[in-house]
Write an enzyme that holds these catalytic residues in place. Structure first.
Site, PDB file in Angstrom:
ATOM      1  CB  ALA A 125     -50.140  29.913  -3.525  1.00  0.00           C
TER       2      ALA A 125
ATOM      3  N   GLY B  96     -47.486  26.908  -0.216  1.00  0.00           N
ATOM      4  CA  GLY B  96     -48.449  25.846  -0.500  1.00  0.00           C
ATOM      5  C   GLY B  96     -47.796  24.564  -0.978  1.00  0.00           C
TER       6      GLY B  96
ATOM      7  CD  GLU C   6     -49.660  25.763   3.656  1.00  0.00           C
ATOM      8  OE1 GLU C   6     -50.314  26.033   4.676  1.00  0.00           O
ATOM      9  OE2 GLU C   6     -49.747  26.406   2.594  1.00  0.00           O
TER      10      GLU C   6
ATOM     11  CD  GLU D 144     -47.109  30.344   3.413  1.00  0.00           C
ATOM     12  OE1 GLU D 144     -47.553  29.349   2.832  1.00  0.00           O
ATOM     13  OE2 GLU D 144     -46.076  30.308   4.127  1.00  0.00           O
TER      14      GLU D 144
END
Length: 260
Positions: free
Chosen positions: A66, A112, A115, A135
């Site tokens: 991200a 992300g 994900e 993360e």
């Protein structure tokens, strides 16, 4: 439609979405998530697209994570809202789409990015791909479904270890764990993915959509996957594709499915 951070093309019923932020290693920001959501919603209604392939531009990254600069100063409320909106508009939407979505992971798929790949119905990786959920090194946890989908794909113990250590794994390790289905040389990634896509395209679209729904039901709280399978199985009998498929089988010819 023109998009700021993605490229979209359709060829032989395969829609390819390329995340195109090479200077940021294709990192996800709000604008990119919005582009992806809008593009996939549009392709969901487009009869020219039977399969969607997600990949990244360049040779280094699928999505390297991200865009941290966007949320570095968020409050607890803003952080929860970021996760909720992203899951609803993109990640959950992909997972529940009746058209197959394949992740062609062409490099780093971190945070992300992993994900996003896990929200797809399955994953094919280039041999240089590296995957992980780092993360916790930022004082966060995965917020776009990573704590739920990773254990579903590779088991609770391995998921716990990967998330808590923030480790990266190779494409081959990903295949061993069941995170990716195939590993191929990077220069063959999209052509190999297209071969798989064309095999899917030969089959009945309505039935494929119902199969996705039934498989997903097994992982949803309060859903009985067997009941969803029974109802979905029954609905297939009311389609033109069922009549075409069975007739073609009995007549010893290839079926021509329309998705109706």
């Amino acid at each position: 439609m023109n998009y700021e951070n993605i490229l979209v093309s359709i060829e032989e019923k395969v829609a390819t979405i390329t995340i195109n932020r090479p200077t940021k290693l294709n990192a996800l920001n709000k604008a990119t998530i919005s582009d992806l959501s809008n593009a996939i919603q549009s392709l969901a209604k487009n009869d020219d697209a039977r399969i969607i392939v997600l990949t990244g531009s360049g040779e280094k990254a699928f999505v390297a994570g991200a865009d941290i600069s966007e949320f570095a100063n968020y409050t607890t409320v803003e952080g929860a809202q970021l996760a909720a909106e992203g899951q609803e508009s993109l990640f959950d939407f992909i997972e529940n789409l009746k058209k197959p979505v394949i992740a062609a992971v062409n490099g780093f798929a971190l945070g992300g990015g992993l994900e996003l790949a896990m929200a797809c119905h399955f994953r094919i990786a280039s041999d240089n791909a590296k995957m992980g959920l780092p993360e916790v090194t930022l004082g966060l946890i995965p917020g776009y479904g990573g704590t739920q989908r990773l254990p579903q794909l590779i088991g609770k113990g391995r998921a716990m270890e990967l998330i808590m250590t923030a480790a990266m794994i190779t494409a081959e390790q990903g295949k061993e764990y069941g995170l990716v289905n195939h590993v191929v040389p990077q220069e063959e990634l999209l052509s190999f993915t297209n071969v798989i896509a064309q095999k899917i395209i030969k089959n009945a679209p309505f039935a494929i959509g119902k199969a996705i729904k039934a498989i997903n039901a097994n992982f949803e709280d309060g859903k009985n996957g067997f009941d969803v399978e029974i109802k979905s199985f029954g609905k297939c009998f009311g389609t033109q594709d069922f009549k075409e498929g069975t007739t073609a089988f009995l007549e010893k010819r290839k079926a021509e499915f329309t998705g109706k």
